[in-house]
Design a protein around this motif. Structure first.
Motif, short mmCIF file in Angstrom:
data_model
loop_
_atom_site.label_atom_id
_atom_site.label_comp_id
_atom_site.label_asym_id
_atom_site.label_seq_id
_atom_site.Cartn_x
_atom_site.Cartn_y
_atom_site.Cartn_z
N PHE A 194 0.78 -1.37 -0.07
CA PHE A 194 -0.04 0.22 -0.02
C PHE A 194 0.97 1.23 -0.18
N LEU A 195 1.79 1.27 0.80
CA LEU A 195 2.68 2.45 0.83
C LEU A 195 3.60 3.02 -0.40
N LYS A 196 4.05 1.66 -0.86
CA LYS A 196 4.57 1.95 -2.23
C LYS A 196 3.75 2.42 -3.33
N ARG A 197 2.31 1.94 -3.35
CA ARG A 197 1.34 2.19 -4.21
C ARG A 197 1.16 3.99 -4.10
N VAL A 198 1.10 4.33 -2.99
CA VAL A 198 0.62 5.62 -2.64
C VAL A 198 2.08 6.81 -2.52
N GLY A 199 3.18 6.22 -2.89
CA GLY A 199 4.32 7.05 -3.12
C GLY A 199 5.22 7.01 -1.86
N PHE A 200 5.41 5.92 -1.21
CA PHE A 200 6.57 5.65 -0.43
C PHE A 200 7.33 4.76 -0.99
N PRO A 201 8.52 5.06 -1.59
CA PRO A 201 9.35 3.93 -2.18
C PRO A 201 9.94 3.05 -1.41
N ASN A 202 10.41 3.54 0.02
CA ASN A 202 11.04 2.71 0.63
C ASN A 202 10.39 2.65 2.18
N ILE A 240 11.41 -6.48 3.56
CA ILE A 240 10.51 -5.43 4.09
C ILE A 240 11.15 -4.67 5.27
N ASP A 241 11.33 -3.38 5.17
CA ASP A 241 12.00 -2.68 6.17
C ASP A 241 10.50 -2.55 7.45
N VAL A 242 10.86 -3.73 8.30
CA VAL A 242 9.90 -3.84 9.65
C VAL A 242 10.46 -3.52 10.89
N TYR A 243 9.87 -3.11 11.91
CA TYR A 243 10.37 -3.00 13.12
C TYR A 243 9.37 -3.45 14.10
N TYR A 260 8.40 6.33 11.59
CA TYR A 260 7.90 5.34 10.77
C TYR A 260 6.92 5.95 9.69
N ASP A 261 6.58 5.28 8.65
CA ASP A 261 5.65 5.59 7.79
C ASP A 261 4.22 4.99 7.97
#
Length: 327
Positions: A194-202, A240-243, A260-261
């Motif tokens: 979802f985040l990549k779809r709405v403009g967050f490349p990373n 995936i950059d997940v914490y 975080y995004d």
């Protein structure tokens, strides 16, 4: 806003939805925007006649292709109430719940056919929906059923805080009894997509813990040890950059401040309370996982102020603007 068109569903006509739709579309950037309303034209005109919304032309169309988007005109695909004269504002009514269902169903059909590229939904009332025989917990589950979508999740979206939910409309007991790695991993994956779809490349994604202090190494519960940590490790292995698991009492503040995004919330109130506190009037509800974009005002039908002119339309307007942007 481009050449795409969105559908705006009326929601429950006995609530504030007719008022906030007209207010949102009458002025500002949404005046003349490529959006068609699916709802009861008679009810929209009743609300307009009260003098509580700006003056605009409510123009009936039979097909989306007929719409000629110009300022001061709202195009309506009429979905009439069974007995429009008997609709009582501020009351739960079966015919209102049935209308809300039919509007969503029609919008979904238009989206799947490619006639609209996104849907913005005004609030519906779950009790009215159920009284009409449509036994869905809310928009999210209804849209998933109508589109045969198995994996989906509720996203709450503001400029500074974005939250995706592992579970929503179930009891806390059922949440604890059914929490599992597969669902957590699926939602982390949907957050990244979802985040990549709405403009967050990373995208940077945080996973909130279940228990106080994220379990404190098992002192306050073992869901973090047995379910969340293995899920996070598995998704990290996929790139995936997940914490996390992160302490639920601080992670939403950290995300709001930019660390975080998006936050993966475990259950309904864990995610809804911080977002509604920080962005009640500008928060947008999005359903991730559907074959099209769906946004919604992040509030209810507000029966107590229905048809009084007191309703604020900011969240409805922002949800429509975001639907147009994402479409």
């Amino acid at each position: 806003m481009g050449s795409k068109t969105i559908a705006v569903t009326m929601g429950d006509p006995a609530g504030i939805s007719p008022e906030i739709i007209i207010k949102a579309m009458a002025e500002g950037s949404l005046s003349g925007a490529p959006a068609v309303v699916i709802g009861c034209l008679h009810t929209l005109r009743r609300v307009q006649a009260l003098g509580i919304v700006p003056k605009v032309e409510l123009r009936e169309i039979q097909r989306v292709s007929e719409a000629k988007f110009t300022p001061g005109v709202i195009h309506v695909l009429d979905e009439p109430l069974a007995n429009p004269q008997e609709l009582v504002p501020g009351k739960v009514q079966a015919q209102a719940g049935d209308l809300a269902y039919r509007c969503v169903k029609r919008a979904t059909e238009l989206a799947l056919a490619g006639e609209v590229q996104a849907i913005a939904t005004a609030p519906l009332n779950k009790e009215a929906l159920h009284s009409a025989g449509h036994l869905y917990p809310g928009h999210t589950e209804l849209l998933a059923k109508l589109t045969d979508t198995r994996d989906y999740a509720m996203v709450l979206y503001t400029d500074t805080l974005k939250v995706i939910h592992v579970t929503t409309h179930i009891s806390l007991r059922k949440f604890l009894d059914t929490l599992n790695r597969n669902r957590v991993e699926t939602v982390i994956g949907m957050a990244d997509t979802f985040l990549k779809r709405v403009g967050f490349p990373n995208p940077r994604i945080a996973v909130a813990g279940v228990n106080p202090h994220a379990g404190e190494n098992g002192l306050f519960g073992d869901e973090e040890i047995n379910i969340l940590t293995p899920s996070i490790d598995a998704m990290k292995a996929k790139g995936i950059d997940v914490y996390g698991p992160c302490a639920p009492d601080t992670v939403f503040l950290q995300a709001n401040e930019g660390r975080y995004d998006m936050v993966v919330a475990m259950y309904h109130d864990q995610g809804h309370i911080p977002l509604k506190l920080l962005g009640f009037h500008d928060g947008v509800n999005i359903t991730a996982g559907l074959p099209f974009i769906r946004t919604s005002a992040d509030h209810g039908t507000a029966f107590d102020i229905a048809w009084t002119g007191k309703a604020k339309s900011e969240s409805m307007a922002i949800s429509m603007e975001l639907a147009l942007k994402l479409a």
